[in-house]
Design a protein around this motif. Structure first.
Motif, PDB file in Angstrom:
ATOM      1  N   ASN A  19       0.833  -1.204   0.000  1.00 54.17           N
ATOM      2  CA  ASN A  19       0.000   0.000   0.000  1.00 54.17           C
ATOM      3  C   ASN A  19       0.866   1.251   0.000  1.00 54.17           C
ATOM      4  O   ASN A  19       2.002   1.243   0.448  1.00 54.17           O
ATOM      5  N   VAL A  22       2.169   4.899  -5.412  1.00 58.34           N
ATOM      6  CA  VAL A  22       2.636   4.055  -6.503  1.00 58.34           C
ATOM      7  C   VAL A  22       3.423   4.892  -7.508  1.00 58.34           C
ATOM      8  O   VAL A  22       4.488   4.500  -7.966  1.00 58.34           O
ATOM      9  N   LEU A  49       0.086  -2.028 -12.465  1.00 60.53           N
ATOM     10  CA  LEU A  49      -0.898  -2.239 -11.406  1.00 60.53           C
ATOM     11  C   LEU A  49      -1.250  -3.712 -11.341  1.00 60.53           C
ATOM     12  O   LEU A  49      -1.154  -4.436 -12.326  1.00 60.53           O
ATOM     13  N   ARG A  53      -6.384  -5.177  -6.939  1.00 64.83           N
ATOM     14  CA  ARG A  53      -5.998  -4.179  -5.943  1.00 64.83           C
ATOM     15  C   ARG A  53      -6.742  -2.877  -6.214  1.00 64.83           C
ATOM     16  O   ARG A  53      -7.084  -2.570  -7.352  1.00 64.83           O
ATOM     17  N   THR A  54      -7.006  -2.104  -5.165  1.00 62.04           N
ATOM     18  CA  THR A  54      -7.740  -0.848  -5.269  1.00 62.04           C
ATOM     19  C   THR A  54      -6.755   0.306  -5.308  1.00 62.04           C
ATOM     20  O   THR A  54      -5.840   0.384  -4.483  1.00 62.04           O
ATOM     21  N   TYR A  55      -6.977   1.211  -6.264  1.00 64.20           N
ATOM     22  CA  TYR A  55      -6.095   2.364  -6.466  1.00 64.20           C
ATOM     23  C   TYR A  55      -6.891   3.655  -6.373  1.00 64.20           C
ATOM     24  O   TYR A  55      -8.077   3.699  -6.721  1.00 64.20           O
ATOM     25  N   TYR A  78      -8.761   5.595 -16.627  1.00 70.88           N
ATOM     26  CA  TYR A  78      -7.594   4.710 -16.715  1.00 70.88           C
ATOM     27  C   TYR A  78      -7.694   3.862 -17.965  1.00 70.88           C
ATOM     28  O   TYR A  78      -8.782   3.628 -18.503  1.00 70.88           O
ATOM     29  N   LYS A 113     -11.342   6.383  -7.372  1.00 72.79           N
ATOM     30  CA  LYS A 113     -10.714   5.095  -7.075  1.00 72.79           C
ATOM     31  C   LYS A 113     -11.327   4.006  -7.936  1.00 72.79           C
ATOM     32  O   LYS A 113     -12.458   4.109  -8.398  1.00 72.79           O
ATOM     33  N   LEU A 151      -0.899   8.636  -7.577  1.00 78.74           N
ATOM     34  CA  LEU A 151      -1.632   7.381  -7.627  1.00 78.74           C
ATOM     35  C   LEU A 151      -1.224   6.547  -6.419  1.00 78.74           C
ATOM     36  O   LEU A 151      -0.034   6.295  -6.208  1.00 78.74           O
ATOM     37  N   PHE A 152      -2.214   6.127  -5.628  1.00 79.44           N
ATOM     38  CA  PHE A 152      -1.971   5.365  -4.419  1.00 79.44           C
ATOM     39  C   PHE A 152      -2.594   3.984  -4.522  1.00 79.44           C
ATOM     40  O   PHE A 152      -3.667   3.813  -5.096  1.00 79.44           O
ATOM     41  N   ASP A 153      -1.941   2.995  -3.920  1.00 81.18           N
ATOM     42  CA  ASP A 153      -2.514   1.672  -3.705  1.00 81.18           C
ATOM     43  C   ASP A 153      -3.178   1.752  -2.332  1.00 81.18           C
ATOM     44  O   ASP A 153      -2.499   1.954  -1.329  1.00 81.18           O
ATOM     45  N   THR A 155      -5.430  -0.671  -1.179  1.00 79.68           N
ATOM     46  CA  THR A 155      -6.014  -1.978  -0.900  1.00 79.68           C
ATOM     47  C   THR A 155      -5.940  -2.263   0.597  1.00 79.68           C
ATOM     48  O   THR A 155      -4.901  -2.087   1.223  1.00 79.68           O
TER      49      THR A 155
END
Length: 157
Positions: A19, A22, A49, A53-55, A78, A113, A151-153, A155
């Motif tokens: 997490n 990214v 990616l 997983r949730t971004y 995306y 997201k 952009l973040f992970d 999850t």
């Protein structure tokens, strides 16, 4: 997730720890000017990616309008490709912005997201298009007024 002494650590355990940030982009120059009724990509980041997983994409920057009383729409998108395009990309979120006065720089914050459907190289970013009124907009930026795309992970383990 916590590990104990002597525990076997699996790849899935380590992947669950990834997490956080990214990819990010900082822009210090104006975007393409004169954005009107053709949806135009402002900024995007590219990263590999992982499926399932949730971004979360966060974009912030100043927009400058060439006409008052016009409405523009921001769109988080995306696509599994090395660059973001409007055609063929997946729409994640929309945000509406009304220009209040000609020539003003107004800060904008857009986020969205999504869950990556496959493991692949993706481009994720923000586009803008005029929905109502006349005039155009430009993404305004400078060395002392940056536009950021992150952009973040996110999850949950």
């Amino acid at each position: 997730m916590a590990f104990t002494a002597g525990q076997k650590v699996r790849a899935s355990d380590l992947n669950a720890l990834s997490n956080g940030l990214v990819e990010d982009l900082t822009r210090t120059a104006n975007s393409a000017g004169g954005i009107t009724t053709t949806e135009t990509v402002l900024d995007y980041v590219t990263a590999v990616l992982t499926a399932g997983r949730t971004y979360l994409l966060k974009w912030e920057g100043d927009m400058s309008g060439a006409s008052a009383n016009s409405t523009f729409g921001f769109r988080v998108r995306y696509i599994a490709a090395a660059s973001l395009t409007v055609a063929g990309s997946t729409l994640v979120r929309r945000k509406i912005w009304e220009i209040k006065a000609f020539g003003t720089h107004e800060p904008q914050f857009v986020s969205g997201k999504f869950v990556a459907p496959t493991t692949d190289t993706y481009s994720v970013g923000v586009s803008v298009v005029r929905l109502l009124g006349t005039g155009s907009v430009t993404g305004f930026a400078g060395a002392d007024n940056e536009t950021t795309t992150e952009l973040f992970d996110i999850t949950k383990p």
